[in-house]
Design a protein around this motif. Structure first.
Motif, PDB file in Angstrom:
ATOM      1  N   THR A  47       0.835  -1.194   0.000  1.00 16.98           N
ATOM      2  CA  THR A  47       0.000   0.000   0.000  1.00 16.98           C
ATOM      3  C   THR A  47       0.874   1.250   0.000  1.00 16.98           C
ATOM      4  OG1 THR A  47      -1.718  -1.161   1.256  1.00 16.98           O
ATOM      5  CG2 THR A  47      -1.841   1.239   1.188  1.00 16.98           C
ATOM      6  N   PRO A  48       0.700   2.148  -0.959  1.00 12.74           N
ATOM      7  CA  PRO A  48       1.529   3.357  -1.043  1.00 12.74           C
ATOM      8  C   PRO A  48       1.528   4.177   0.246  1.00 12.74           C
ATOM      9  CG  PRO A  48       0.288   3.060  -3.065  1.00 12.74           C
ATOM     10  CD  PRO A  48      -0.232   2.032  -2.099  1.00 12.74           C
ATOM     11  N   GLU A  49       2.640   4.826   0.518  1.00 12.40           N
ATOM     12  CA  GLU A  49       2.818   5.590   1.749  1.00 12.40           C
ATOM     13  C   GLU A  49       1.806   6.720   1.894  1.00 12.40           C
ATOM     14  OE1 GLU A  49       4.831   5.151   4.255  1.00 12.40           O
ATOM     15  OE2 GLU A  49       6.133   3.538   3.504  1.00 12.40           O
ATOM     16  N   ASP A  50       1.370   7.301   0.766  1.00  7.94           N
ATOM     17  CA  ASP A  50       0.472   8.454   0.850  1.00  7.94           C
ATOM     18  C   ASP A  50      -1.000   8.081   0.914  1.00  7.94           C
ATOM     19  OD1 ASP A  50       0.323   7.492  -1.724  1.00  7.94           O
ATOM     20  OD2 ASP A  50       0.253   9.472  -2.676  1.00  7.94           O
ATOM     21  N   PHE A  51      -1.325   6.791   0.971  1.00  5.98           N
ATOM     22  CA  PHE A  51      -2.721   6.369   1.097  1.00  5.98           C
ATOM     23  C   PHE A  51      -3.239   6.728   2.489  1.00  5.98           C
ATOM     24  CE2 PHE A  51      -3.883   2.930  -2.248  1.00  5.98           C
ATOM     25  CZ  PHE A  51      -3.399   3.753  -3.255  1.00  5.98           C
ATOM     26  N   VAL A  52      -4.437   7.309   2.550  1.00  3.14           N
ATOM     27  CA  VAL A  52      -4.997   7.685   3.847  1.00  3.14           C
ATOM     28  C   VAL A  52      -5.400   6.467   4.667  1.00  3.14           C
ATOM     29  CG1 VAL A  52      -5.805   9.932   3.038  1.00  3.14           C
ATOM     30  CG2 VAL A  52      -7.327   7.951   2.897  1.00  3.14           C
ATOM     31  N   ILE A  53      -5.646   5.324   4.001  1.00  2.00           N
ATOM     32  CA  ILE A  53      -6.061   4.129   4.744  1.00  2.00           C
ATOM     33  C   ILE A  53      -4.869   3.259   5.157  1.00  2.00           C
ATOM     34  CG2 ILE A  53      -8.269   4.094   3.523  1.00  2.00           C
ATOM     35  CD1 ILE A  53      -7.262   1.620   1.994  1.00  2.00           C
ATOM     36  N   ARG A  54      -3.654   3.634   4.746  1.00  4.31           N
ATOM     37  CA  ARG A  54      -2.485   2.773   4.986  1.00  4.31           C
ATOM     38  C   ARG A  54      -2.257   2.495   6.484  1.00  4.31           C
ATOM     39  NH1 ARG A  54       2.387   0.756   3.298  1.00  4.31           N
ATOM     40  NH2 ARG A  54       4.108   1.016   4.769  1.00  4.31           N
ATOM     41  N   GLN A  55      -2.183   3.552   7.288  1.00  2.00           N
ATOM     42  CA  GLN A  55      -1.918   3.355   8.705  1.00  2.00           C
ATOM     43  C   GLN A  55      -3.036   2.578   9.387  1.00  2.00           C
ATOM     44  OE1 GLN A  55       0.942   3.892  10.256  1.00  2.00           O
ATOM     45  NE2 GLN A  55       1.682   4.492   8.215  1.00  2.00           N
ATOM     46  N   PHE A  56      -4.254   2.783   8.933  1.00  2.00           N
ATOM     47  CA  PHE A  56      -5.385   2.036   9.485  1.00  2.00           C
ATOM     48  C   PHE A  56      -5.235   0.550   9.173  1.00  2.00           C
ATOM     49  CE2 PHE A  56      -9.729   0.383   9.436  1.00  2.00           C
ATOM     50  CZ  PHE A  56     -10.233   0.881  10.626  1.00  2.00           C
ATOM     51  N   LEU A  57      -4.854   0.228   7.932  1.00  2.00           N
ATOM     52  CA  LEU A  57      -4.673  -1.165   7.533  1.00  2.00           C
ATOM     53  C   LEU A  57      -3.541  -1.817   8.328  1.00  2.00           C
ATOM     54  CD1 LEU A  57      -4.947  -0.838   3.638  1.00  2.00           C
ATOM     55  CD2 LEU A  57      -6.717  -1.615   5.222  1.00  2.00           C
ATOM     56  N   ILE A  58      -2.442  -1.104   8.482  1.00  2.20           N
ATOM     57  CA  ILE A  58      -1.297  -1.647   9.211  1.00  2.20           C
ATOM     58  C   ILE A  58      -1.630  -1.805  10.687  1.00  2.20           C
ATOM     59  CG2 ILE A  58       1.062  -1.146   9.965  1.00  2.20           C
ATOM     60  CD1 ILE A  58       1.551   0.172   7.257  1.00  2.20           C
ATOM     61  N   GLY A  59      -2.307  -0.820  11.262  1.00  2.00           N
ATOM     62  CA  GLY A  59      -2.656  -0.880  12.680  1.00  2.00           C
ATOM     63  C   GLY A  59      -3.652  -1.970  13.002  1.00  2.00           C
ATOM     64  N   HIS A  60      -4.437  -2.377  12.019  1.00  2.00           N
ATOM     65  CA  HIS A  60      -5.428  -3.438  12.214  1.00  2.00           C
ATOM     66  C   HIS A  60      -5.118  -4.624  11.299  1.00  2.00           C
ATOM     67  CE1 HIS A  60      -7.626   0.145  13.671  1.00  2.00           C
ATOM     68  NE2 HIS A  60      -8.269  -0.691  14.459  1.00  2.00           N
ATOM     69  N   ARG A  61      -3.844  -4.889  11.095  1.00  2.00           N
ATOM     70  CA  ARG A  61      -3.430  -5.894  10.118  1.00  2.00           C
ATOM     71  C   ARG A  61      -4.121  -7.240  10.332  1.00  2.00           C
ATOM     72  NH1 ARG A  61       1.318  -6.847   6.925  1.00  2.00           N
ATOM     73  NH2 ARG A  61       2.174  -4.893   7.719  1.00  2.00           N
ATOM     74  N   ALA A  62      -4.148  -7.727  11.554  1.00  2.00           N
ATOM     75  CA  ALA A  62      -4.725  -9.047  11.837  1.00  2.00           C
ATOM     76  C   ALA A  62      -6.209  -9.072  11.489  1.00  2.00           C
ATOM     77  CB  ALA A  62      -4.509  -9.428  13.298  1.00  2.00           C
ATOM     78  N   GLU A  63      -6.934  -8.018  11.899  1.00  2.00           N
ATOM     79  CA  GLU A  63      -8.361  -7.968  11.610  1.00  2.00           C
ATOM     80  C   GLU A  63      -8.625  -7.838  10.109  1.00  2.00           C
ATOM     81  OE1 GLU A  63      -7.960  -5.729  15.612  1.00  2.00           O
ATOM     82  OE2 GLU A  63      -6.768  -6.088  13.823  1.00  2.00           O
ATOM     83  N   VAL A  64      -7.828  -7.007   9.440  1.00  2.00           N
ATOM     84  CA  VAL A  64      -8.000  -6.809   8.005  1.00  2.00           C
ATOM     85  C   VAL A  64      -7.767  -8.126   7.263  1.00  2.00           C
ATOM     86  CG1 VAL A  64      -7.009  -5.703   5.953  1.00  2.00           C
ATOM     87  CG2 VAL A  64      -7.453  -4.356   8.015  1.00  2.00           C
ATOM     88  N   LYS A  65      -6.723  -8.857   7.632  1.00  2.00           N
ATOM     89  CA  LYS A  65      -6.447 -10.141   6.998  1.00  2.00           C
ATOM     90  C   LYS A  65      -7.600 -11.099   7.229  1.00  2.00           C
ATOM     91  CE  LYS A  65      -2.390 -11.960   7.537  1.00  2.00           C
ATOM     92  NZ  LYS A  65      -1.116 -12.398   8.160  1.00  2.00           N
ATOM     93  N   ASP A  66      -8.111 -11.125   8.452  1.00  2.00           N
ATOM     94  CA  ASP A  66      -9.206 -12.030   8.790  1.00  2.00           C
ATOM     95  C   ASP A  66     -10.441 -11.713   7.960  1.00  2.00           C
ATOM     96  OD1 ASP A  66     -10.530 -14.045  10.111  1.00  2.00           O
ATOM     97  OD2 ASP A  66     -11.104 -12.794  11.809  1.00  2.00           O
ATOM     98  N   LEU A  67     -10.762 -10.418   7.834  1.00  2.00           N
ATOM     99  CA  LEU A  67     -11.934 -10.006   7.063  1.00  2.00           C
ATOM    100  C   LEU A  67     -11.772 -10.338   5.587  1.00  2.00           C
ATOM    101  CD1 LEU A  67     -12.549  -6.522   8.718  1.00  2.00           C
ATOM    102  CD2 LEU A  67     -13.992  -8.534   8.959  1.00  2.00           C
ATOM    103  N   CYS A  68     -10.592 -10.090   5.038  1.00  2.00           N
ATOM    104  CA  CYS A  68     -10.359 -10.356   3.611  1.00  2.00           C
ATOM    105  C   CYS A  68     -10.417 -11.853   3.315  1.00  2.00           C
ATOM    106  CB  CYS A  68      -9.003  -9.796   3.190  1.00  2.00           C
ATOM    107  SG  CYS A  68      -8.935  -7.992   3.126  1.00  2.00           S
ATOM    108  N   ILE A  69      -9.855 -12.658   4.186  1.00  2.00           N
ATOM    109  CA  ILE A  69      -9.883 -14.109   3.991  1.00  2.00           C
ATOM    110  C   ILE A  69     -11.312 -14.622   4.071  1.00  2.00           C
ATOM    111  CG2 ILE A  69      -9.202 -16.316   5.023  1.00  2.00           C
ATOM    112  CD1 ILE A  69      -6.592 -14.905   5.895  1.00  2.00           C
ATOM    113  N   THR A  70     -12.075 -14.108   5.046  1.00  2.00           N
ATOM    114  CA  THR A  70     -13.475 -14.511   5.189  1.00  2.00           C
ATOM    115  C   THR A  70     -14.263 -14.165   3.931  1.00  2.00           C
ATOM    116  OG1 THR A  70     -13.439 -14.245   7.593  1.00  2.00           O
ATOM    117  CG2 THR A  70     -15.591 -14.165   6.512  1.00  2.00           C
ATOM    118  N   GLU A  71     -14.092 -12.938   3.443  1.00  2.00           N
ATOM    119  CA  GLU A  71     -14.837 -12.514   2.265  1.00  2.00           C
ATOM    120  C   GLU A  71     -14.431 -13.315   1.036  1.00  2.00           C
ATOM    121  OE1 GLU A  71     -15.900  -8.374  -0.079  1.00  2.00           O
ATOM    122  OE2 GLU A  71     -15.235  -8.349   1.997  1.00  2.00           O
ATOM    123  N   TYR A  72     -13.137 -13.623   0.932  1.00  2.00           N
ATOM    124  CA  TYR A  72     -12.665 -14.434  -0.192  1.00  2.00           C
ATOM    125  C   TYR A  72     -13.302 -15.820  -0.148  1.00  2.00           C
ATOM    126  CZ  TYR A  72      -9.565 -17.285  -3.063  1.00  2.00           C
ATOM    127  OH  TYR A  72      -9.074 -18.162  -3.992  1.00  2.00           O
TER     128      TYR A  72
END
Length: 295
Positions: free
Chosen positions: A204-229
């Motif tokens: 994720t590019p450094e200037d993305f506004v959602i980048r820090q949110f994704l990194i800070g919630h990495r485990a939850e984001v991975k879980d949600l993406c895997i579930t949706e997949y």
């Protein structure tokens, strides 16, 4: 950062745009949909039905703003039945609103209600274009259209990366979300879904506004993406199953039951592994929650 409520937030879309801490992103999405320029995110009042499940369905994001009842759904698989689903959501939301405001439906004056705006954000791979889905399209009897007294319209917007460039550009968090989903799909070539999500977050590019949110919630984001997949893959298999049954209509009932049992086993395993809610599995199986749990 606080962990999400895994029981209800089963889509990354609702995590990004349905959290109180992300109201600025929700406001940006509202402005993009309505072509407005409101600036105060604190005016948003979330009404998402997190504790209400109706027929195995929950809505992704809903909120009140400018006397508009905004009901937003995310679709990774095309579903033409969104109008009736949104009707059910809206009825629940109106019931809650009327009770909270202590409005009387039996007086001589018309009660004032927020206007509904129903939107489905689609990023599946079936290639569906923007369209208006109508409840009246379901009013058919013996092959003939029947005029009804209720109409519900849902605006379906394709948010795949590279589509609707002007719309996505009007909501930066949404465009970045579309980029992330696209990158995960590309990473899926040659790697497991978990690694594909992990790589996409890192890329994720450094200037993305959602980048820090994704990194800070990495485990939850991975879980949600895997579930949706997994949900999308299961729905794809169910659709292929339906087409196969259609092509082979007339074959012995035992084969059909065997394939159906296989689907039920897969859904059951996803629920046991915590990768799909029982409510969602029951919806995919096309049966009430109680019946699914008893199988």
């Amino acid at each position: 950062m606080a962990a999400i409520n895994r029981k209800h937030k089963d889509r990354l879309f609702s995590f990004l745009f349905g959290e109180k801490g992300n109201k600025e992103w929700t406001l940006s999405l509202f402005n993009a949909v309505n072509q407005t320029d409101y600036t105060n995110p604190d005016d948003i009042e979330f009404t998402t039905m997190e504790d209400v499940v109706y027929m195995g369905m929950k809505n992704d994001v809903s909120f009140l703003l400018c006397y508009i009842m905004n009901v937003y759904e995310h679709q990774s698989t095309y579903n033409p039945n969104m109008p009736v689903r949104q009707l059910m959501y809206a009825a629940k939301l109106y019931d809650k609103y009327i009770q909270q405001k202590k409005l009387s439906l039996y007086g001589r004056k018309v009660v004032r209600l927020p206007a509904p705006k129903l939107v489905a954000f689609y990023n599946g791979t079936e290639g569906e274009d923007d369209q208006i889905l109508k409840l009246s399209d379901a009013f058919v009897c013996e092959g003939e259209a029947v005029e009804g007294d209720i109409e519900v319209k849902v605006r379906l917007i394709n948010i795949n990366y590279g589509k609707n460039e002007s719309f996505l550009s009007s909501c930066r968090p949404l465009k970045e979300y579309a980029w992330l989903v696209d990158r995960i799909r590309k990473n899926r070539t040659g790697m497991e879904i978990e690694n594909a999500v992990d790589r996409a977050i890192e890329e994720t590019p450094e200037d993305f506004v959602i980048r820090q949110f994704l990194i800070g919630h990495r485990a939850e984001v991975k879980d949600l993406c895997i579930t949706e997949y997994n949900e999308a893959e299961t729905m794809k298999m169910i659709r292929e199953e339906g087409r196969e049954e259609g092509r082979q209509e007339g074959r012995e009932e035992g084969r059909k039951q065997g394939r159906r049992q296989g689907i039920m086993e897969i859904l059951g395993n996803l629920v046991k592994a915590g990768e799909m809610t029982a409510e969602k599995a029951a919806e995919y199986a096309g049966m009430p929650l109680e019946q699914f749990l008893s199988n």
